[in-house]
Design a protein around this motif. Structure first.
Motif, PDB file in Angstrom:
ATOM      1  N   CYS A  14       0.823  -1.215   0.000  1.00 45.28           N
ATOM      2  CA  CYS A  14       0.000   0.000   0.000  1.00 45.28           C
ATOM      3  C   CYS A  14       0.855   1.262   0.000  1.00 45.28           C
ATOM      4  O   CYS A  14       0.483   2.258  -0.624  1.00 45.28           O
ATOM      5  N   PHE A  15       1.989   1.222   0.676  1.00 45.85           N
ATOM      6  CA  PHE A  15       2.866   2.390   0.679  1.00 45.85           C
ATOM      7  C   PHE A  15       3.400   2.663  -0.725  1.00 45.85           C
ATOM      8  O   PHE A  15       3.344   3.799  -1.212  1.00 45.85           O
ATOM      9  N   ILE A  16       3.886   1.638  -1.395  1.00 48.12           N
ATOM     10  CA  ILE A  16       4.464   1.817  -2.734  1.00 48.12           C
ATOM     11  C   ILE A  16       3.399   2.232  -3.744  1.00 48.12           C
ATOM     12  O   ILE A  16       3.583   3.183  -4.509  1.00 48.12           O
ATOM     13  N   VAL A  17       2.267   1.546  -3.738  1.00 44.19           N
ATOM     14  CA  VAL A  17       1.220   1.859  -4.720  1.00 44.19           C
ATOM     15  C   VAL A  17       0.610   3.234  -4.446  1.00 44.19           C
ATOM     16  O   VAL A  17       0.332   3.983  -5.385  1.00 44.19           O
ATOM     17  N   SER A  18       0.420   3.583  -3.182  1.00 46.13           N
ATOM     18  CA  SER A  18      -0.114   4.918  -2.868  1.00 46.13           C
ATOM     19  C   SER A  18       0.850   6.011  -3.304  1.00 46.13           C
ATOM     20  O   SER A  18       0.435   7.048  -3.817  1.00 46.13           O
ATOM     21  N   PHE A  19       2.143   5.771  -3.118  1.00 49.32           N
ATOM     22  CA  PHE A  19       3.131   6.753  -3.563  1.00 49.32           C
ATOM     23  C   PHE A  19       3.118   6.879  -5.082  1.00 49.32           C
ATOM     24  O   PHE A  19       3.158   7.997  -5.613  1.00 49.32           O
ATOM     25  N   LEU A  20       3.052   5.753  -5.785  1.00 50.68           N
ATOM     26  CA  LEU A  20       2.988   5.798  -7.248  1.00 50.68           C
ATOM     27  C   LEU A  20       1.696   6.472  -7.725  1.00 50.68           C
ATOM     28  O   LEU A  20       1.705   7.240  -8.694  1.00 50.68           O
ATOM     29  N   TRP A  21       0.605   6.177  -7.042  1.00 49.61           N
ATOM     30  CA  TRP A  21      -0.689   6.786  -7.391  1.00 49.61           C
ATOM     31  C   TRP A  21      -0.628   8.296  -7.170  1.00 49.61           C
ATOM     32  O   TRP A  21      -1.139   9.069  -7.977  1.00 49.61           O
ATOM     33  N   LEU A  22       0.009   8.718  -6.081  1.00 49.61           N
ATOM     34  CA  LEU A  22       0.202  10.145  -5.819  1.00 49.61           C
ATOM     35  C   LEU A  22       1.024  10.788  -6.928  1.00 49.61           C
ATOM     36  O   LEU A  22       0.702  11.881  -7.404  1.00 49.61           O
ATOM     37  N   MET A  23       2.073  10.105  -7.381  1.00 49.04           N
ATOM     38  CA  MET A  23       2.917  10.650  -8.445  1.00 49.04           C
ATOM     39  C   MET A  23       2.166  10.735  -9.774  1.00 49.04           C
ATOM     40  O   MET A  23       2.361  11.683 -10.537  1.00 49.04           O
ATOM     41  N   VAL A  24       1.298   9.771 -10.053  1.00 52.52           N
ATOM     42  CA  VAL A  24       0.493   9.821 -11.277  1.00 52.52           C
ATOM     43  C   VAL A  24      -0.379  11.071 -11.277  1.00 52.52           C
ATOM     44  O   VAL A  24      -0.453  11.802 -12.270  1.00 52.52           O
ATOM     45  N   PHE A  25      -1.025  11.347 -10.143  1.00 56.42           N
ATOM     46  CA  PHE A  25      -1.873  12.530 -10.060  1.00 56.42           C
ATOM     47  C   PHE A  25      -1.047  13.814 -10.015  1.00 56.42           C
ATOM     48  O   PHE A  25      -1.429  14.818 -10.602  1.00 56.42           O
ATOM     49  N   ALA A  26       0.077  13.785  -9.330  1.00 58.07           N
ATOM     50  CA  ALA A  26       0.907  14.991  -9.233  1.00 58.07           C
ATOM     51  C   ALA A  26       1.518  15.369 -10.580  1.00 58.07           C
ATOM     52  O   ALA A  26       1.641  16.549 -10.905  1.00 58.07           O
ATOM     53  N   CYS A  27       1.890  14.371 -11.372  1.00 59.49           N
ATOM     54  CA  CYS A  27       2.501  14.638 -12.681  1.00 59.49           C
ATOM     55  C   CYS A  27       1.467  14.898 -13.766  1.00 59.49           C
ATOM     56  O   CYS A  27       1.831  15.297 -14.880  1.00 59.49           O
ATOM     57  N   GLY A  28       0.210  14.653 -13.483  1.00 57.26           N
ATOM     58  CA  GLY A  28      -0.837  14.883 -14.472  1.00 57.26           C
ATOM     59  C   GLY A  28      -0.918  13.808 -15.530  1.00 57.26           C
ATOM     60  O   GLY A  28      -1.421  14.055 -16.629  1.00 57.26           O
ATOM     61  N   SER A  29      -0.450  12.620 -15.242  1.00 55.11           N
ATOM     62  CA  SER A  29      -0.457  11.530 -16.220  1.00 55.11           C
ATOM     63  C   SER A  29      -1.835  10.934 -16.441  1.00 55.11           C
ATOM     64  O   SER A  29      -2.022  10.145 -17.356  1.00 55.11           O
TER      65      SER A  29
END
Length: 154
Positions: free
Chosen positions: A61-76
């Motif tokens: 959950c830590f890794i996927v939540s961080f990746l999910w945060l990066m997807v939204f932060a980068c606008g992907s």
């Protein structure tokens, strides 16, 4: 100023993710999930099976939540409704995983208490891990609810 989830067809990107209600929960999820991981990893892993499951859930959950945060932060995500539905699905799955891990962690803590180890640091760390684990579960449930409200607005 924090906005609500009632904006029609809007998925935030960049710094705007820290201004919407469901997305602002990424940081507390990461912080408290990391605390659960740290507390469980620093205790005596006995019995190993439930504790290993809790650590696996926390890492996943830590890794996927961080990746999910990066997807939204980068606008992907390109503001599509499929990302909104995937957001709901992931957070519901993470809430279910954390709930099962929290229950197992509470069981292990009760097991340790039955062995008359209540005065040990292992027991105290496990109690703290149980509290943070249930709090992290609550964060994921709240994120799921608000993400579902946003998904319905698409």
């Amino acid at each position: 100023m924090a906005s609500n989830t009632g904006q029609m067809g809007y998925l935030p990107s960049g710094g705007a993710i820290f201004c919407t209600i469901p997305d602002i929960l990424y940081l507390p999820e990461l912080v408290f999930g990391g605390l659960v991981l740290s507390l469980v990893a620093s205790t005596l892993v006995d019995p190993p099976n439930p504790q290993a499951y809790v650590i696996s859930v926390a890492i996943f959950c830590f890794i996927v939540s961080f990746l999910w945060l990066m997807v939204f932060a980068c606008g992907s995500h390109r503001n599509k409704s499929s990302w909104a539905s995937a957001d709901v699905a992931y957070h519901a799955f993470a809430a279910l995983l954390y709930l099962s891990a929290s229950v197992l962690l509470a069981w292990v803590t009760i097991y340790i208490a039955d062995l008359d180890l209540k005065d040990t640091i292992v027991y105290k760390l496990d109690v703290a891990a149980v509290v943070f684990s249930f709090f992290t579960t609550l964060l994921y449930v709240i994120h799921t609810i608000f993400s579902a409200i946003r998904w319905k607005s698409f």
